[in-house]
Design a protein around this motif. Structure first.
Motif, PDB file in Angstrom:
ATOM      1  N   VAL A 110       0.857  -1.183   0.000  1.00  0.00           N
ATOM      2  CA  VAL A 110       0.000   0.000   0.000  1.00  0.00           C
ATOM      3  C   VAL A 110       0.890   1.228   0.000  1.00  0.00           C
ATOM      4  CG1 VAL A 110      -1.580   1.340   1.433  1.00  0.00           C
ATOM      5  CG2 VAL A 110      -1.981  -1.106   1.090  1.00  0.00           C
ATOM      6  N   ILE A 111       0.629   2.166  -0.904  1.00  0.00           N
ATOM      7  CA  ILE A 111       1.547   3.301  -1.040  1.00  0.00           C
ATOM      8  C   ILE A 111       1.069   4.548  -0.314  1.00  0.00           C
ATOM      9  CG2 ILE A 111       2.400   2.466  -3.256  1.00  0.00           C
ATOM     10  CD1 ILE A 111       0.767   4.775  -4.537  1.00  0.00           C
ATOM     11  N   ALA A 112      -0.187   4.590   0.124  1.00  0.00           N
ATOM     12  CA  ALA A 112      -0.701   5.773   0.812  1.00  0.00           C
ATOM     13  C   ALA A 112      -1.727   5.347   1.851  1.00  0.00           C
ATOM     14  CB  ALA A 112      -1.322   6.752  -0.176  1.00  0.00           C
ATOM     15  N   GLU A 113      -1.851   6.158   2.895  1.00  0.00           N
ATOM     16  CA  GLU A 113      -2.818   5.897   3.952  1.00  0.00           C
ATOM     17  C   GLU A 113      -3.500   7.199   4.344  1.00  0.00           C
ATOM     18  OE1 GLU A 113      -1.137   2.203   6.515  1.00  0.00           O
ATOM     19  OE2 GLU A 113      -0.013   4.076   6.755  1.00  0.00           O
ATOM     20  N   GLY A 114      -4.742   7.106   4.776  1.00  0.00           N
ATOM     21  CA  GLY A 114      -5.463   8.276   5.255  1.00  0.00           C
ATOM     22  C   GLY A 114      -5.796   9.259   4.150  1.00  0.00           C
ATOM     23  N   SER A 115      -5.806  10.519   4.502  1.00  0.00           N
ATOM     24  CA  SER A 115      -6.097  11.603   3.562  1.00  0.00           C
ATOM     25  C   SER A 115      -5.087  12.711   3.768  1.00  0.00           C
ATOM     26  CB  SER A 115      -7.513  12.146   3.787  1.00  0.00           C
ATOM     27  OG  SER A 115      -8.483  11.131   3.650  1.00  0.00           O
ATOM     28  N   GLY A 116      -4.918  13.557   2.762  1.00  0.00           N
ATOM     29  CA  GLY A 116      -3.979  14.663   2.914  1.00  0.00           C
ATOM     30  C   GLY A 116      -3.709  15.338   1.596  1.00  0.00           C
ATOM     31  N   ASN A 117      -2.561  16.009   1.533  1.00  0.00           N
ATOM     32  CA  ASN A 117      -2.131  16.690   0.321  1.00  0.00           C
ATOM     33  C   ASN A 117      -0.663  16.372   0.106  1.00  0.00           C
ATOM     34  OD1 ASN A 117      -0.834  19.212  -1.127  1.00  0.00           O
ATOM     35  ND2 ASN A 117      -3.023  19.237  -1.627  1.00  0.00           N
ATOM     36  N   CYS A 118      -0.292  16.071  -1.127  1.00  0.00           N
ATOM     37  CA  CYS A 118       1.097  15.702  -1.396  1.00  0.00           C
ATOM     38  C   CYS A 118       1.469  16.090  -2.821  1.00  0.00           C
ATOM     39  CB  CYS A 118       1.310  14.203  -1.179  1.00  0.00           C
ATOM     40  SG  CYS A 118       0.376  13.157  -2.319  1.00  0.00           S
ATOM     41  N   LYS A 119       2.766  16.024  -3.117  1.00  0.00           N
ATOM     42  CA  LYS A 119       3.258  16.304  -4.457  1.00  0.00           C
ATOM     43  C   LYS A 119       3.464  15.022  -5.251  1.00  0.00           C
ATOM     44  CE  LYS A 119       5.520  20.668  -3.263  1.00  0.00           C
ATOM     45  NZ  LYS A 119       6.808  21.420  -3.247  1.00  0.00           N
TER      46      LYS A 119
END
Length: 404
Positions: A110-119
């Motif tokens: 899995v490469i991401a978890e939760g929520s947020g903002n990224c580049k």
């Protein structure tokens, strides 16, 4: 022993047959007339039938997943598990919302978890990096036994994140897990035009209720369309509404049903003096300003649309006897901006706490009863006719329209 109402062995209605896709099992469901039938009871617990539904109905079809507003800004992402599949929805640098399988193309982490903002997305296992548009940006020290790079400019596109086909309508994001087939526009048919003046795209979700249910996904979906249960299950809530069902879409050949209940007020509330609500939205077409729409977009999306907002349901299959229900309260942005929004919105939320829980509880009771060796399914009452329509829609896709 025979069940005289179906002319089939009574035990066959509950016990899963060897060939669950044999059309002969569904002869009573297919037969049309004054006495209609729902699916055999084993269709609510059979692992084989459930897998056929997933392969032939859910994976290749359009499924409402989330509101696009979950990712309002470039770089915003939101992860979720939908129908047991880990996914990422992200708004790219080009402002387009995409959905990707949340699994690294190298070893599946899995490469991401939760929520947020990224580049960009960086795999936590071996530091592979992906763009917001799913392209592989870098795979550090990824060389073969001869120290030659495995990923090159020539093949880099083959290693990007797997994009899940997605389209949006009314602020809802829909996904399908198989490419091809009809567009979302074709799938929805007349629904967007019929509901256009409610402007769902201008609404926002202000609260969600989530129920993990020990019940097949069809239990709640059928209950939403079942008018026979209202005087009993909702005797102190929805049954108090006095409505006239004067407008209803003709029986569709497509993937939806629309009914309109004509009455004063909004069925997003209850008809009691202490349930004060918001005024009707001014833009609604005059013919729909007085009453409530009840819409089902099959297989698992339902909407109760008042003249002041909407309530959206998503019933998500998890397993043969497990499902997840997500209920979203939606209001126009202008309503949410009111100084008294939070106070008045409590009346809508407490209505949901009562009515939705009544429906969830009865769905769980039905699912528990189906597990009994003495469970039987008999002729449907006239207000349960939509259950036969749902059953035939499922069968059209799982065993084929022309199967006999």
């Amino acid at each position: 022993m025979l069940d005289g109402l179906t002319n089939a062995p009574a035990s066959d209605l509950r016990i899963e047959p060897e060939n669950v896709l044999d059309p002969r099992h569904f002869a009573a469901v297919r037969a049309q007339g004054p006495r209609l039938h729902a699916l055999p009871l084993w269709c609510y617990s059979s692992p084989k039938f459930f897998q056929a539904e997933m392969e032939r109905l859910f994976y290749p079809g359009w499924n409402m997943m989330e509101r696009v507003e979950r990712v309002p800004n470039k770089g915003d992402f939101h992860t979720l598990t939908f129908m047991n599949i880990p996914l990422i929805m992200v708004r790219g640098s080009d402002d387009k919302v995409r959905v990707f399988a949340n699994t690294c193309r190298h070893r599946g982490a899995v490469i991401a978890e939760g929520s947020g903002n990224c580049k960009n997305f960086r795999c936590p296992y071996h530091a592979w990096v992906y763009s917001l548009e799913g392209d592989l940006l870098g795979a550090q020290q990824y060389d073969d036994g001869e120290d030659k790079p495995i990923v090159t400019d020539a093949n880099k596109r083959e290693y990007g994140l797997i994009e899940i086909p997605s389209e949006s309508w009314g602020g809802f994001l829909f996904v399908k897990f198989r490419k091809g087939g009809e567009s979302l526009q074709d799938f929805l048919g007349e629904v967007p035009a019929r509901l256009a003046s409610h402007r769902l795209e201008d609404m926002v979700c202000t609260k969600q209720l989530v129920f993990d249910m020990e019940a097949n996904w069809k239990c709640f979906v059928e209950n939403y369309s079942d008018g026979y249960h209202i005087p009993t299950v909702h005797k102190d809530s929805l049954a108090r509404w006095k409505a006239k069902y004067t407008r209803q879409a003709p029986p569709p050949s497509g993937n939806y049903t629309i009914a309109f209940a004509e009455h004063d007020g909004s069925q997003l509330l209850l008809p009691f003096p202490d349930y004060v609500g918001f005024p009707p939205m001014p833009q609604i077409d005059k013919e729909w300003a007085r009453g409530t729409f009840f819409t089902t977009i099959r297989p698992g999306m339902m909407m109760t649309m008042g003249n002041d907002g909407a309530l959206a349901f998503r019933c998500e299959p998890i397993g043969p006897t497990k499902s997840r229900l997500t209920v979203s309260s939606l209001f126009p942005k202008s309503t949410v901006a009111r100084n008294d929004f939070e106070e008045i919105a409590k009346n809508y939320y407490r209505r949901n706490d009562m009515v939705v829980r009544e429906d969830v509880d009865i769905s769980l009771k039905q699912a528990a009863g189906i597990a009994s060796p003495f469970a039987r399914m008999v002729t449907l009452q006239k207000l349960e006719k939509p259950l036969n329509q749902i059953a035939n829609w499922v069968l059209d896709r799982v065993i084929g329209k022309d199967a006999a």
